[in-house]
Design an enzyme around this catalytic site. Structure first.
Site, short mmCIF file in Angstrom:
data_model
loop_
_atom_site.label_atom_id
_atom_site.label_comp_id
_atom_site.label_asym_id
_atom_site.label_seq_id
_atom_site.Cartn_x
_atom_site.Cartn_y
_atom_site.Cartn_z
N THR A 51 4.55 11.08 -57.05
CA THR A 51 3.59 10.30 -57.83
C THR A 51 3.87 9.20 -57.59
OG1 THR A 51 1.77 12.33 -58.26
CG2 THR A 51 1.40 10.21 -58.96
N GLN A 166 6.90 15.67 -49.19
CA GLN A 166 7.15 17.32 -48.61
C GLN A 166 8.01 17.26 -48.05
OE1 GLN A 166 4.35 20.79 -49.08
NE2 GLN A 166 3.69 18.56 -49.83
N CYS A 312 -6.21 18.76 -56.86
CA CYS A 312 -6.67 17.20 -57.49
C CYS A 312 -6.52 18.07 -58.78
CB CYS A 312 -7.58 16.50 -57.01
SG CYS A 312 -8.67 17.40 -57.38
N1 PLP Z 1 3.02 12.89 -51.77
C1 PLP Z 1 2.81 14.85 -50.96
C2 PLP Z 1 3.44 14.60 -50.30
C3 PLP Z 1 3.06 15.23 -52.03
O1 PLP Z 1 3.00 16.70 -51.46
C4 PLP Z 1 2.79 15.28 -53.65
C5 PLP Z 1 2.56 16.50 -54.13
O2 PLP Z 1 2.45 16.97 -53.69
C6 PLP Z 1 3.11 14.10 -54.17
C7 PLP Z 1 3.34 13.10 -53.34
C8 PLP Z 1 3.49 13.77 -55.53
O3 PLP Z 1 4.34 13.99 -56.06
P1 PLP Z 1 4.56 14.84 -57.51
O4 PLP Z 1 3.53 16.42 -57.68
O5 PLP Z 1 5.59 14.86 -57.91
O6 PLP Z 1 3.34 13.75 -58.54
#
Ligand code: PLP
Length: 366
Positions: A51, A166, A312
């Protein structure tokens, strides 16, 4: 990771012995991550996960572009199936920054970006193009190697970002993400710790920091380093790279057995995306006439953990923007669930799921 959460507790930016030991571990982790993703060590910015990496990519480029263009147009183009960690910052940047606008590039019914529609959105005003390497809900791998030359030709000022969170366990990023200027990864998708990740910032890509503080990460991300997290990210990447080929075949075979078995045993079930475009661990099925929240609960009671959409913070299941962008009708999307397989998945897990899913669906339909 354990020694860096205990004995080697120094602040990696300090200059005493403990700090130097922490810094050495951090820099070794950086070298390892860089080699495994096909970047130079100086191009790795450690973050608190996917994120933050996505937020840094979008806000960082949007802010730098808005500054450089002094209020004239700076357009952020993102595929319609991006994770909220990309789409959210695009929306917020467009609302906050003068001249910044956000548009979404559509996908086809198979969940793959439509290159003709993307081309129509590209022009010299575009500051960022964000196309994920693989989708988190339906697992579709995106044609990044075709996206990059299109962007270079039609939107020469644009920075290309790919969210590889992913894809990282399954695809070799050194080749699959080679053309992107910015690449997001997250350790926990690789079996590493939660709360650790990185953004690859290639060459002279210009982006403003979003965390400003002690000047860490070459002024691109302030804050005391999570050394154990960086070490964990590097170790997880190394293990998954070593086992990728074998694990991909093993997990894809399990997934095929699961998907084929359910499709054969349950009427009116469709696979959201064509398996030839999908990562090995994804099995996304739409059970017509079934409420996915009820199915998730029923399967959970039977010991099978599945996902009914993107998770979420509230745990609520919101309508999937991914299925919506693919044109899946609401009555079909409402019964869509994802079985995620990975390195801990076994043949016994698949048999267990095959034993309980048909009955659970039949019960809900009855
Ligand atoms: N981007 C994708 C494609 C994801 O699947 C996820 C998490 O599920 C994220 C970003 C967010 O990553 P994080 O959980 O390390 O914040």
């Amino acid at each position: 990771m354990a020694p860096f959460a205990r004995e080697v507790f120094g602040h990696a930016s300090g200059s005493h012995r403990q700090a130097r030991a922490a810094r050495q571990a951090l820099e070794e982790a950086r070298d390892q991550v860089a080699a495994l993703v096909g970047a130079a060590p100086g191009e790795i910015v450690f973050t608190s996960g996917g994120t933050e990496a996505d937020n840094l990519a979008v806000f960082g480029v949007a802010s730098a572009a808005a500054r450089a263009r002094e209020g004239s147009a700076a357009v952020l183009v993102a595929s319609a199936i991006e994770h909220e960690a990309v789409l959210g910052p695009c929306r917020v940047a467009a609302a906050r920054l003068a001249g910044v606008d956000h548009v979404r590039a559509g996908v086809d019914a198979a969940g793959v970006i439509d290159l003709d529609r993307l081309a129509e959105l590209l022009d010299p005003d575009v500051a960022l193009v964000s196309v994920m390497l693989a989708n988190n809900e339906v697992g579709t791998v995106q044609p990044l190697t075709a996206v990059v030359p299109l962007v270079r030709a039609l939107a020469p000022a644009a920075v290309v970002h790919t969210d590889a969170v992913q894809a990282a366990p399954w695809l070799e990023l050194a080749t699959a993400a080679a053309g992107a200027d910015l690449v997001s990864i997250s350790a926990h998708k690789l079996g590493g710790p939660k709360g650790a990740g990185a953004l690859v910032v290639r060459g002279d890509t210009v982006l403003d920091p979003i965390l400003v503080g002690g000047g860490q990460e070459r002024d691109r991300r302030g804050g005391t380093h999570d050394v154990a997290g960086a070490v964990g990210l590097a170790a997880a990447l190394a293990v998954s790279a070593a086992e990728r080929e074998e694990e991909s075949l093993r997990v894809a075979a399990l997934r095929d057995r699961l998907a084929d078995g359910i499709v054969a045993a349950v009427p009116s079930v469709t696979e959201a995306a064509d398996r030839k475009h999908v990562l090995p661990g994804h099995c996304h099925l739409c059970f017509e006439g079934v409420d996915r929240q009820e199915l998730v609960l029923l399967l959970d009671e039977a010991g099978v953990c599945v996902s009914g959409g993107a998770a979420c913070a509230s745990g609520a299941l919101e309508a999937s923007h991914v299925l919506c962008a693919m044109g899946v009708p609401a009555n079909v999307a409402n019964g869509a669930i994802r079985f995620s397989l990975g390195y801990t998945s076994s043949a016994a897990d698949v048999e267990r799921a095959l034993a309980v899913v048909p009955e659970a669906v039949a019960r809900l339909r009855a």
